[in-house]
Design a protein around this motif. Sequence first.
Motif, mmCIF file in Angstrom:
data_model
loop_
_atom_site.group_PDB
_atom_site.id
_atom_site.type_symbol
_atom_site.label_atom_id
_atom_site.label_comp_id
_atom_site.label_asym_id
_atom_site.label_seq_id
_atom_site.Cartn_x
_atom_site.Cartn_y
_atom_site.Cartn_z
ATOM 1 N N ILE A 79 4.608 -6.091 -5.226
ATOM 2 C CA ILE A 79 6.188 -5.439 -4.751
ATOM 3 C C ILE A 79 6.770 -3.763 -5.592
ATOM 4 O O ILE A 79 7.658 -3.194 -5.368
ATOM 5 C CB ILE A 79 6.910 -6.338 -6.443
ATOM 6 N N ILE A 80 5.641 -3.546 -6.727
ATOM 7 C CA ILE A 80 5.815 -2.035 -7.085
ATOM 8 C C ILE A 80 5.905 -0.942 -6.498
ATOM 9 O O ILE A 80 6.076 -0.083 -6.397
ATOM 10 C CB ILE A 80 5.423 -2.339 -8.909
ATOM 11 N N SER A 81 4.638 -1.880 -6.049
ATOM 12 C CA SER A 81 3.222 -0.746 -4.738
ATOM 13 C C SER A 81 4.928 -0.679 -3.956
ATOM 14 O O SER A 81 4.888 0.762 -3.383
ATOM 15 C CB SER A 81 2.558 -0.861 -4.594
ATOM 16 N N ASP A 82 5.346 -1.639 -3.329
ATOM 17 C CA ASP A 82 5.765 -1.007 -2.295
ATOM 18 C C ASP A 82 7.658 -0.672 -2.541
ATOM 19 O O ASP A 82 7.697 -0.112 -1.598
ATOM 20 C CB ASP A 82 6.461 -2.286 -1.293
ATOM 21 N N VAL A 83 7.711 -0.846 -3.938
ATOM 22 C CA VAL A 83 9.160 -0.041 -4.051
ATOM 23 C C VAL A 83 8.643 1.536 -4.517
ATOM 24 O O VAL A 83 9.812 2.583 -3.534
ATOM 25 C CB VAL A 83 9.274 -0.030 -4.889
ATOM 26 N N THR A 84 7.912 1.437 -4.633
ATOM 27 C CA THR A 84 7.846 2.867 -5.398
ATOM 28 C C THR A 84 7.458 4.090 -3.974
ATOM 29 O O THR A 84 7.522 4.503 -4.043
ATOM 30 C CB THR A 84 6.612 3.818 -6.114
ATOM 31 N N ARG A 85 6.776 3.154 -2.719
ATOM 32 C CA ARG A 85 6.831 3.854 -1.434
ATOM 33 C C ARG A 85 7.422 4.148 -1.107
ATOM 34 O O ARG A 85 7.981 5.090 -0.399
ATOM 35 C CB ARG A 85 5.522 2.886 -1.058
ATOM 36 N N ASP A 86 8.169 2.872 -0.538
ATOM 37 C CA ASP A 86 9.824 2.845 -0.462
ATOM 38 C C ASP A 86 11.088 3.751 -0.449
ATOM 39 O O ASP A 86 11.843 4.252 0.393
ATOM 40 C CB ASP A 86 10.121 1.413 0.001
ATOM 41 N N GLY A 87 10.717 4.057 -1.600
ATOM 42 C CA GLY A 87 10.996 4.770 -2.696
ATOM 43 C C GLY A 87 11.296 6.813 -2.451
ATOM 44 O O GLY A 87 11.995 7.207 -2.909
ATOM 45 N N GLY A 88 10.062 6.699 -1.679
ATOM 46 C CA GLY A 88 9.775 8.240 -2.003
ATOM 47 C C GLY A 88 8.861 9.103 -3.133
ATOM 48 O O GLY A 88 9.029 9.799 -2.551
ATOM 49 N N PHE A 89 8.096 7.910 -3.129
ATOM 50 C CA PHE A 89 6.410 8.501 -4.301
ATOM 51 C C PHE A 89 5.164 8.014 -3.624
ATOM 52 O O PHE A 89 5.761 6.706 -2.728
ATOM 53 C CB PHE A 89 7.098 7.702 -5.480
ATOM 54 N N PRO A 90 3.923 8.219 -3.247
ATOM 55 C CA PRO A 90 3.118 7.703 -3.321
ATOM 56 C C PRO A 90 3.192 6.319 -3.667
ATOM 57 O O PRO A 90 3.812 6.180 -5.351
ATOM 58 C CB PRO A 90 2.270 8.625 -4.128
ATOM 59 N N PRO A 91 2.626 5.167 -2.854
ATOM 60 C CA PRO A 91 2.639 4.203 -3.955
ATOM 61 C C PRO A 91 2.488 4.073 -5.000
ATOM 62 O O PRO A 91 0.857 3.902 -4.980
ATOM 63 C CB PRO A 91 1.486 2.981 -2.265
#
Length: 165
Positions: A122-134
């Motif tokens: 979840i943390i990986s997906d949210v950071t990626r979807d939020g515009g940052f590297p996963p």
Amino acid sequence: MAEQEGVPNANPQIRMQVVAQFIRDMSFENMVAVKGLSASEVQPDIQVAVSMDARKRPVDHQYDVMTKYRVTSKNKVNGDVLFLLEVDYAGVFNIEGVPDEQLHAFLLIECPRLMFPYVRRIISDVTRDGGFPPLNIDAVDFVALYRQEVARRAEAQRAAQQPVN
């Protein structure tokens, strides 16, 4: 080895079933987008804080286990927050066969350990979807966290019992 009549089994069978896992609450704030920083101005420093709690449910042998992850990324250049992610992740567990004196540790070590891969994703997906590297957070040592919490509670109890001068 058969159990002798009247003598309890020294090694009871532990049964653990995940009834449900879910996100209780989640928040993600992308401060880079809000402030309009360029990628060249950003040198991230990431901190992850984890807390845990557990409680008995009204159903026999069922427990709620909550883990809270607070991931903060700050810019090493000036200390500004780049993003803040807070995830409250919970599981409902059916647990049988764990001795009462070991149940608290079991709930706050084994259950979060079982839920961790899902939270990590979840943390990986949210950071990626939020515009940052996963962000793939490192494994969490739930035994060490449990020991720290037990020590903190013991110290707080000792402090509360100290006479006031």
